[in-house]
Design a protein around this motif. Sequence first.
Motif, mmCIF file in Angstrom:
data_model
loop_
_atom_site.group_PDB
_atom_site.id
_atom_site.type_symbol
_atom_site.label_atom_id
_atom_site.label_comp_id
_atom_site.label_asym_id
_atom_site.label_seq_id
_atom_site.Cartn_x
_atom_site.Cartn_y
_atom_site.Cartn_z
ATOM 1 N N HIS A 110 0.919 -1.050 -0.109
ATOM 2 C CA HIS A 110 0.076 0.104 0.105
ATOM 3 C C HIS A 110 0.864 1.339 -0.023
ATOM 4 C CE1 HIS A 110 -3.556 2.685 0.723
ATOM 5 N NE2 HIS A 110 -2.740 3.143 1.829
ATOM 6 N N LEU A 111 1.890 1.292 1.017
ATOM 7 C CA LEU A 111 2.859 2.446 1.122
ATOM 8 C C LEU A 111 4.018 2.545 -0.089
ATOM 9 C CD1 LEU A 111 3.477 2.443 4.877
ATOM 10 C CD2 LEU A 111 1.731 3.873 3.519
ATOM 11 N N GLY A 112 4.177 1.389 -0.560
ATOM 12 C CA GLY A 112 5.466 1.316 -1.417
ATOM 13 C C GLY A 112 6.608 1.460 -0.634
ATOM 14 N N PRO A 113 7.734 0.957 -1.264
ATOM 15 C CA PRO A 113 8.980 0.619 -0.528
ATOM 16 C C PRO A 113 9.595 1.990 0.180
ATOM 17 C CG PRO A 113 9.190 -0.153 -2.922
ATOM 18 C CD PRO A 113 7.993 0.482 -2.644
ATOM 19 N N ARG A 114 9.266 3.077 -0.389
ATOM 20 C CA ARG A 114 10.161 4.224 -0.003
ATOM 21 C C ARG A 114 9.323 4.525 1.333
ATOM 22 N NH1 ARG A 114 9.157 9.478 0.157
ATOM 23 N NH2 ARG A 114 7.568 9.365 -1.484
ATOM 24 N N ARG A 115 8.075 4.855 1.069
ATOM 25 C CA ARG A 115 7.338 5.297 2.356
ATOM 26 C C ARG A 115 7.354 4.154 3.585
ATOM 27 N NH1 ARG A 115 1.828 6.708 0.230
ATOM 28 N NH2 ARG A 115 1.483 7.392 2.470
ATOM 29 N N MET A 116 7.195 2.877 3.208
ATOM 30 C CA MET A 116 7.353 1.700 4.208
ATOM 31 C C MET A 116 8.750 1.843 4.984
ATOM 32 S SD MET A 116 5.386 -0.507 5.574
ATOM 33 C CE MET A 116 5.734 -1.753 6.656
ATOM 34 N N GLY A 117 9.762 2.190 4.294
ATOM 35 C CA GLY A 117 11.256 2.348 4.632
ATOM 36 C C GLY A 117 10.991 3.734 5.775
ATOM 37 N N GLN A 118 10.336 4.547 5.054
ATOM 38 C CA GLN A 118 10.019 5.818 6.100
ATOM 39 C C GLN A 118 9.428 5.322 7.423
ATOM 40 O OE1 GLN A 118 8.688 8.505 3.077
ATOM 41 N NE2 GLN A 118 10.563 9.519 2.750
ATOM 42 N N SER A 125 12.934 5.218 15.514
ATOM 43 C CA SER A 125 13.335 6.237 15.824
ATOM 44 C C SER A 125 12.623 6.843 17.266
ATOM 45 C CB SER A 125 13.576 7.559 14.959
ATOM 46 O OG SER A 125 14.132 8.773 15.470
ATOM 47 N N LEU A 126 11.303 6.726 17.154
ATOM 48 C CA LEU A 126 10.346 6.941 18.206
ATOM 49 C C LEU A 126 10.452 6.000 19.280
ATOM 50 C CD1 LEU A 126 6.872 8.126 16.318
ATOM 51 C CD2 LEU A 126 8.409 9.605 17.758
ATOM 52 N N ARG A 127 10.777 4.760 18.997
ATOM 53 C CA ARG A 127 10.985 3.650 20.035
ATOM 54 C C ARG A 127 12.036 4.169 21.091
ATOM 55 N NH1 ARG A 127 12.176 -2.701 19.792
ATOM 56 N NH2 ARG A 127 11.647 -2.994 22.016
#
Length: 134
Positions: A110-118, A125-127
């Motif tokens: 759904h998101l695509g590889p770039r957005r999924m990676g982001q 990072s939030l963790r």
Amino acid sequence: MFIAQRHAEERIVEHLRAHGFADLTLAQGRIAARIAEEGSRITDLAEQAQVTKQTAGFLVEQLERAGYVDRVPDPTDKRARLVRIAPRGREAQECAREMEQTVEAEWAAHLGPRRMGQLRDALVSLREITDPFL
């Protein structure tokens, strides 16, 4: 984040039920997911799950009766006991992981590889600033 997380949990529970783990509840799964590879004390599980020690103990008793966990002596403190994942629990973990991978693949499609990676990078990072048990 909550809606996506809840969706993933519901899919995992449905998958577990469909594959012979119908007796495993979401609350039990949340406790079991926090059990360390070497085992965990109930007090630690309660703290991580943000429930009372009594609630964690009750859920662990249910998991033990169903064969998902075992309690063994703590090698570092003979007065304490550790909760460890039993063979049936490992089978349930593997089944849950199958659905986790399916959900992740759907999200990636759904998101695509770039957005999924982001998304993955942002959540990692939030963790760092939100997970006191990291």
